[in-house]
Design a protein around this motif. Structure first.
Motif, PDB file in Angstrom:
ATOM      1  N   GLN A  77       0.781  -1.185  -0.067  1.00 57.18           N
ATOM      2  CA  GLN A  77       0.135  -0.112   0.020  1.00 57.18           C
ATOM      3  C   GLN A  77       1.032   1.020   0.087  1.00 57.18           C
ATOM      4  N   VAL A  78       1.900   1.282   0.805  1.00 55.66           N
ATOM      5  CA  VAL A  78       2.656   2.432   0.922  1.00 55.66           C
ATOM      6  C   VAL A  78       3.711   2.573  -0.248  1.00 55.66           C
ATOM      7  N   LEU A  79       4.181   1.426  -0.946  1.00 53.59           N
ATOM      8  CA  LEU A  79       5.139   1.657  -1.863  1.00 53.59           C
ATOM      9  C   LEU A  79       4.676   1.616  -3.396  1.00 53.59           C
ATOM     10  N   GLU A  80       3.245   1.512  -3.542  1.00 58.74           N
ATOM     11  CA  GLU A  80       2.523   1.404  -4.821  1.00 58.74           C
ATOM     12  C   GLU A  80       3.071   2.680  -5.511  1.00 58.74           C
ATOM     13  N   GLY A  81       3.363   2.512  -6.996  1.00 57.70           N
ATOM     14  CA  GLY A  81       3.606   3.809  -7.471  1.00 57.70           C
ATOM     15  C   GLY A  81       4.849   4.402  -7.336  1.00 57.70           C
ATOM     16  N   VAL A  82       5.881   4.015  -6.393  1.00 62.96           N
ATOM     17  CA  VAL A  82       7.263   4.640  -6.426  1.00 62.96           C
ATOM     18  C   VAL A  82       8.077   3.999  -7.267  1.00 62.96           C
ATOM     19  N   PRO A  83       8.857   5.040  -8.115  1.00 61.18           N
ATOM     20  CA  PRO A  83       9.705   4.652  -9.113  1.00 61.18           C
ATOM     21  C   PRO A  83      10.711   3.432  -8.607  1.00 61.18           C
ATOM     22  N   ASP A  84      10.941   2.780  -9.802  1.00 58.93           N
ATOM     23  CA  ASP A  84      12.126   1.483  -9.476  1.00 58.93           C
ATOM     24  C   ASP A  84      11.449   0.412  -8.592  1.00 58.93           C
ATOM     25  N   ILE A  85      10.102   0.442  -8.303  1.00 59.26           N
ATOM     26  CA  ILE A  85       9.682  -0.489  -7.445  1.00 59.26           C
ATOM     27  C   ILE A  85       8.449  -1.201  -8.369  1.00 59.26           C
ATOM     28  N   ALA A  86       8.497  -2.679  -8.328  1.00 59.25           N
ATOM     29  CA  ALA A  86       7.554  -3.116  -9.056  1.00 59.25           C
ATOM     30  C   ALA A  86       6.593  -3.870  -8.171  1.00 59.25           C
ATOM     31  N   ILE A  87       5.158  -4.228  -8.355  1.00 59.31           N
ATOM     32  CA  ILE A  87       4.480  -4.941  -7.672  1.00 59.31           C
ATOM     33  C   ILE A  87       3.793  -5.928  -8.702  1.00 59.31           C
ATOM     34  N   THR A  88       4.058  -7.301  -8.732  1.00 58.28           N
ATOM     35  CA  THR A  88       3.610  -8.181  -9.609  1.00 58.28           C
ATOM     36  C   THR A  88       2.551  -8.999  -8.893  1.00 58.28           C
ATOM     37  N   ARG A  89       1.199  -8.955  -9.239  1.00 58.06           N
ATOM     38  CA  ARG A  89       0.185  -9.921  -8.777  1.00 58.06           C
ATOM     39  C   ARG A  89      -0.131 -10.976  -9.405  1.00 58.06           C
ATOM     40  N   LEU A  90       0.236 -12.294  -8.764  1.00 56.98           N
ATOM     41  CA  LEU A  90      -0.228 -13.627  -9.624  1.00 56.98           C
ATOM     42  C   LEU A  90      -1.374 -14.071  -9.151  1.00 56.98           C
ATOM     43  N   THR A  91      -2.040 -14.832 -10.007  1.00 55.84           N
ATOM     44  CA  THR A  91      -3.428 -15.132  -9.649  1.00 55.84           C
ATOM     45  C   THR A  91      -3.550 -16.982  -9.674  1.00 55.84           C
ATOM     46  N   HIS A  92      -4.617 -17.465  -9.567  1.00 52.51           N
ATOM     47  CA  HIS A  92      -4.805 -18.904  -9.584  1.00 52.51           C
ATOM     48  C   HIS A  92      -4.397 -19.120 -11.257  1.00 52.51           C
ATOM     49  N   GLU A  93      -4.506 -18.407 -12.082  1.00 56.79           N
ATOM     50  CA  GLU A  93      -4.315 -18.715 -13.409  1.00 56.79           C
ATOM     51  C   GLU A  93      -2.832 -19.089 -13.655  1.00 56.79           C
ATOM     52  N   ASP A  94      -1.938 -18.554 -12.559  1.00 55.15           N
ATOM     53  CA  ASP A  94      -0.353 -18.800 -12.821  1.00 55.15           C
ATOM     54  C   ASP A  94       0.220 -19.881 -12.053  1.00 55.15           C
ATOM     55  N   VAL A  95      -0.851 -20.461 -11.216  1.00 57.56           N
ATOM     56  CA  VAL A  95      -0.638 -21.720 -10.547  1.00 57.56           C
ATOM     57  C   VAL A  95      -0.192 -23.228 -11.429  1.00 57.56           C
ATOM     58  N   VAL A  96       1.034 -23.271 -11.129  1.00 59.97           N
ATOM     59  CA  VAL A  96       1.580 -24.511 -12.442  1.00 59.97           C
ATOM     60  C   VAL A  96       1.783 -25.766 -11.516  1.00 59.97           C
ATOM     61  N   ARG A  97       1.241 -26.226 -10.238  1.00 56.78           N
ATOM     62  CA  ARG A  97       1.350 -27.293  -9.869  1.00 56.78           C
ATOM     63  C   ARG A  97       0.080 -28.170 -10.206  1.00 56.78           C
ATOM     64  N   HIS A  98      -0.188 -28.992  -9.486  1.00 57.17           N
ATOM     65  CA  HIS A  98      -1.348 -29.981  -9.902  1.00 57.17           C
ATOM     66  C   HIS A  98      -2.773 -29.241 -10.010  1.00 57.17           C
ATOM     67  N   GLU A  99      -3.359 -29.531 -11.118  1.00 58.22           N
ATOM     68  CA  GLU A  99      -4.533 -28.718 -11.404  1.00 58.22           C
ATOM     69  C   GLU A  99      -5.698 -28.502 -10.210  1.00 58.22           C
ATOM     70  N   LEU A 100      -5.461 -29.300  -9.249  1.00 57.11           N
ATOM     71  CA  LEU A 100      -6.436 -29.284  -8.067  1.00 57.11           C
ATOM     72  C   LEU A 100      -5.969 -28.102  -7.232  1.00 57.11           C
ATOM     73  N   VAL A 101      -4.627 -27.763  -7.308  1.00 57.48           N
ATOM     74  CA  VAL A 101      -4.366 -26.567  -6.654  1.00 57.48           C
ATOM     75  C   VAL A 101      -5.200 -25.414  -7.260  1.00 57.48           C
ATOM     76  N   GLN A 102      -5.076 -25.196  -8.186  1.00 56.51           N
ATOM     77  CA  GLN A 102      -5.910 -24.123  -9.013  1.00 56.51           C
ATOM     78  C   GLN A 102      -7.549 -23.871  -8.389  1.00 56.51           C
ATOM     79  N   ALA A 103      -7.962 -25.180  -8.472  1.00 50.39           N
ATOM     80  CA  ALA A 103      -9.279 -25.234  -7.812  1.00 50.39           C
ATOM     81  C   ALA A 103      -9.457 -24.978  -6.431  1.00 50.39           C
ATOM     82  N   ILE A 104      -8.589 -25.271  -5.657  1.00 58.92           N
ATOM     83  CA  ILE A 104      -8.249 -24.998  -4.257  1.00 58.92           C
ATOM     84  C   ILE A 104      -8.208 -23.506  -3.901  1.00 58.92           C
ATOM     85  N   VAL A 105      -7.497 -22.843  -4.830  1.00 55.91           N
ATOM     86  CA  VAL A 105      -7.113 -21.388  -4.772  1.00 55.91           C
ATOM     87  C   VAL A 105      -8.334 -20.818  -5.067  1.00 55.91           C
TER      88      VAL A 105
END
Length: 331
Positions: free
Chosen positions: A283-311
């Motif tokens: 929350q504090v650092l969002e938008g500060v130069p040279d700082i990246a905030i990458t948000r991964l989701t259930h679509e990026d889960v690469v374990r067993h497909e059941l893990v996606q369903a659980i998430v």
């Protein structure tokens, strides 16, 4: 009514066998995701289904996967999942670009690549920024890819050492009551970092590098009072840092260093009443130069497909609980 469309050519080669997967698991997964039926008939692969767009998409995905197999790539259910996700968004062509970029190689020579578009954006963010936050659920490759980038930076001499740390929340970072020396005390908390590191470099190489100080693995409490220069620093499980710990850690950065902070805000183990330092930092650092905030989701889960369903199930439950809380407040 089931509609049979134009078949996808099949030649009975090893590539076709690899496409189907062990026990036909790849094709069965594609059928489940797109609600189609796929079969080999007279040397032709035929896709059937009541929904013409789904049949067309299944055919396009099969052709794309076959092309990857012909190039020597490996197809598994995780890749099928990614292909379907991209295809449903009209971005199937992006599948090729995921295989064009090698993040690093394991000590056995296996190339490490991003498996989703979200992972690729995460890796690019690490390359371009001094401080990167990788936020997302279990199985999205946050720590693994950060380790791959750290090893790559070390091998290319962009940094002189790697520093890996995570909070030992369960013991309140007061480890004296545990048996053994320091390494034995903190090993249970740092084991995931060791596992990733061993795969990248091999256990013997890692041990030698630790003895020389090229690689340091330590609990977060041992970062206090230090300045870390010429280093690639990874803070794992950052959702379990307090606000004070996170500020302390982020101010350890020295010159020519790079920091990656990973965590999952849905798995906070802090005592009741303690706010996560990761949540506050984002929350504090969002938008500060040279700082990246990458948000991964259930679509990026690469374990067993059941893990996606659980998430997904837990996300839906959390959203429902939040809505009930808001409704109760309104009443």
């Amino acid at each position: 009514m089931t509609e049979e469309l134009k078949g996808v050519p099949g030649d009975g080669t090893r590539q076709m066998q690899n496409l189907f997967g062990t026990g036909d698991e790849n094709i069965r997964r594609l059928e489940q995701l797109l609600h189609v039926h796929i079969a080999l008939r007279g040397g032709e692969m035929v896709v059937e289904g009541a929904d013409a767009p789904s049949v067309d998409l299944a055919q396009a995905i099969i052709r794309k996967l076959m092309a990857l197999l012909m190039r020597g790539e490996r197809v598994d259910t995780a890749l099928v999942q990614v292909a379907v996700s991209l295809g449903q968004k009209g971005e199937l062509d992006q599948l090729d670009s995921l295989f064009q970029e090698v993040v690093a190689t394991t000590f056995r020579g296996r190339p490490i690549r991003c498996k989703t578009v979200g992972q690729r954006e995460y890796v690019h963010a690490i390359r371009k920024h001094t401080l990167t936050f990788g936020i997302g659920p279990a199985g999205t490759g946050k720590t693994y890819l950060a380790m791959a980038m750290a090893v790559s930076a070390l091998k290319s001499k962009d940094v002189e050492r790697i520093v890996l740390t995570r909070p030992a929340v369960e013991a309140g970072e007061k480890l004296g009551f545990l048996p053994g020396d320091l390494n034995q005390k903190v090993d249970p908390y740092l084991r995931p970092l060791y596992d990733a590191m061993f795969e990248m470099l091999g256990a013997e190489t890692c041990q030698r590098m630790q003895e020389r100080g090229v690689i340091e693995v330590a609990p977060l409490a041992y970062m206090r009072g230090r300045t870390l220069s010429d280093a690639f620093i990874i803070l794992d499980e950052a959702q379990n840092t307090t606000q004070e710990q996170m500020k302390m850690f982020l101010t350890r950065m020295g010159f020519r260093s790079k920091i990656v902070v990973t965590g999952d805000p849905s798995q906070i183990d802090l005592p009741r009443g303690k706010r996560s330092g990761l949540v506050e930092a984002v929350q504090v650092l969002e938008g500060v130069p040279d700082i990246a905030i990458t948000r991964l989701t259930h679509e990026d889960v690469v374990r067993h497909e059941l893990v996606q369903a659980i998430v997904r199930a837990y996300d839906a439950h959390a959203a429902g609980a939040k809505e009930e809380s808001l409704n109760a407040a309104d009443d």
